[in-house]
Design an enzyme around this catalytic site. Structure first.
Site, PDB file in Angstrom:
ATOM      1  N   SER A   8       0.830  -1.212   0.000  1.00 33.93           N
ATOM      2  CA  SER A   8       0.000   0.000   0.000  1.00 33.93           C
ATOM      3  C   SER A   8       0.861   1.256   0.000  1.00 33.93           C
ATOM      4  CB  SER A   8      -0.917  -0.008   1.225  1.00 33.93           C
ATOM      5  OG  SER A   8      -1.662   1.190   1.251  1.00 33.93           O
ATOM      6  N   HIS A  33       0.103  -1.208  -4.527  1.00 31.37           N
ATOM      7  CA  HIS A  33      -1.307  -0.840  -4.343  1.00 31.37           C
ATOM      8  C   HIS A  33      -1.401   0.679  -4.222  1.00 31.37           C
ATOM      9  CE1 HIS A  33      -5.448  -1.818  -2.908  1.00 31.37           C
ATOM     10  NE2 HIS A  33      -5.297  -0.773  -2.119  1.00 31.37           N
ATOM     11  N   ASP A  35      -3.854   3.702  -3.699  1.00 26.39           N
ATOM     12  CA  ASP A  35      -5.194   4.146  -3.307  1.00 26.39           C
ATOM     13  C   ASP A  35      -5.462   5.532  -3.855  1.00 26.39           C
ATOM     14  OD1 ASP A  35      -6.254   2.024  -1.608  1.00 26.39           O
ATOM     15  OD2 ASP A  35      -4.563   2.478  -0.307  1.00 26.39           O
ATOM     16  N   GLY A 142     -10.825   4.403   3.468  1.00 25.58           N
ATOM     17  CA  GLY A 142     -10.571   5.839   3.685  1.00 25.58           C
ATOM     18  C   GLY A 142      -9.302   6.106   4.457  1.00 25.58           C
ATOM     19  N   GLY A 145      -4.649   2.093   9.187  1.00 23.19           N
ATOM     20  CA  GLY A 145      -4.573   1.966  10.641  1.00 23.19           C
ATOM     21  C   GLY A 145      -5.891   1.702  11.349  1.00 23.19           C
ATOM     22  N   ASP A 176      -8.292  -5.979   1.818  1.00 25.65           N
ATOM     23  CA  ASP A 176      -7.689  -4.662   2.069  1.00 25.65           C
ATOM     24  C   ASP A 176      -8.214  -4.111   3.385  1.00 25.65           C
ATOM     25  OD1 ASP A 176      -6.522  -2.170   1.907  1.00 25.65           O
ATOM     26  OD2 ASP A 176      -7.609  -1.544   0.101  1.00 25.65           O
ATOM     27  N   GLY A 177      -7.302  -3.885   4.327  1.00 25.30           N
ATOM     28  CA  GLY A 177      -7.657  -3.266   5.610  1.00 25.30           C
ATOM     29  C   GLY A 177      -7.292  -4.133   6.793  1.00 25.30           C
ATOM     30  N   SER A 199      -0.050  -0.353   7.024  1.00 27.71           N
ATOM     31  CA  SER A 199       0.560  -0.030   8.323  1.00 27.71           C
ATOM     32  C   SER A 199       0.479  -1.206   9.298  1.00 27.71           C
ATOM     33  CB  SER A 199      -0.119   1.201   8.926  1.00 27.71           C
ATOM     34  OG  SER A 199      -1.463   0.919   9.259  1.00 27.71           O
TER      35      SER A 199
END
Ligand code: DX5
Ligand code: ZN
Length: 222
Positions: A8, A33, A35, A142, A145, A176-177, A199
């Protein structure tokens, strides 16, 4: 297919982006990736087309562009896409999803369909021939973390079953996330194949990029 890492870029050091890209290349990540956020579809602003095109110009790693913007097709002409690059569109972001996915393919890249945590999997059913990868968001998009939305693990399992039953066993699932060293084994077990590493793993300052990639590969093995 062995698990793949999509690094990311919004979590990289934006003031030393090329240095981080070189490190990621040396570590053998599979995708970068990128964003894209417009402050409207999601409440944040992130990487813009000229910067993404600069990244493509300095690295031969395929891009995995994740569009979190309203009416995503309008940005496509600004992106210098190469064969092998992936572009993810959110089902929630356009009234004309099939047309938008087809526009990605027409530009020579691979379309992917992205679904927010609250969006049902049936949104994928009418566009199965139109995407090459399914991106299951495991946080509300959005920000980096955030904490995993726990029911998304089961959703990955149901997504895998839906694709297999419909004859799309070769279509990979990306997650993702909060893909942390703790969460990734559960995601892989549920059927995820492409991990967005932010992160929670490779850009965790305590690990460093090389240590983070090593630890993430290990956690992807189960
Ligand atoms: C938004 C981003 C973030 C982030 C992922 O789509 O892709 O989800 O960079 O990394 P974490 O959640 O680990 O900070
Ligand atoms: Zn993303």
């Amino acid at each position: 297919m062995a698990g793949k890492i999509s690094a990311s870029m919004m979590c990289a050091d934006l003031l030393h982006l090329e240095r981080d890209i070189r490190l990621l290349e040396q570590c053998g990540v599979e995708y970068l990736h990128c964003d894209v956020m417009d402050g409207h579809f999601v409440p944040n602003w992130m990487l813009f087309p000229d910067l993404i095109n600069r990244i493509a110009a300095v690295s031969s790693l395929p891009l995995d562009v994740h569009l979190m913007i309203d009416e995503p097709a309008r940005i496509l002409p600004s992106l210098a896409l190469r064969p092998g690059d992936i572009v993810s569109l959110h089902a929630e972001s356009t009234h004309h999803l099939q047309r938008a996915l087809a526009a990605v393919r027409a530009q020579g890249a691979s379309p992917a369909l992205a679904l927010n945590p609250a969006t049902p999997l049936c949104m994928a059913e009418e566009v199965l021939p139109d995407f090459d990868m399914l991106l299951i968001m495991t946080v509300n998009p959005g920000y980096a973390g955030q904490k995993l939305v726990p029911q998304c693990i089961e959703k990955i399992r149901r997504a895998r079953a839906l694709l297999d039953a419909a004859g799309y066993a070769g279509t990979p699932i990306e997650v993702d996330g909060n893909c942390s060293l703790e969460n990734v084994p559960k995601m892989i077990q549920a059927g995820a194949q492409v991990i967005v590493a932010g992160s929670s793993s490779i850009f965790d300052k305590r690990l460093g990029i090389a240590g983070g990639v090593r630890a993430l590969r290990h956690s992807m093995e189960g």
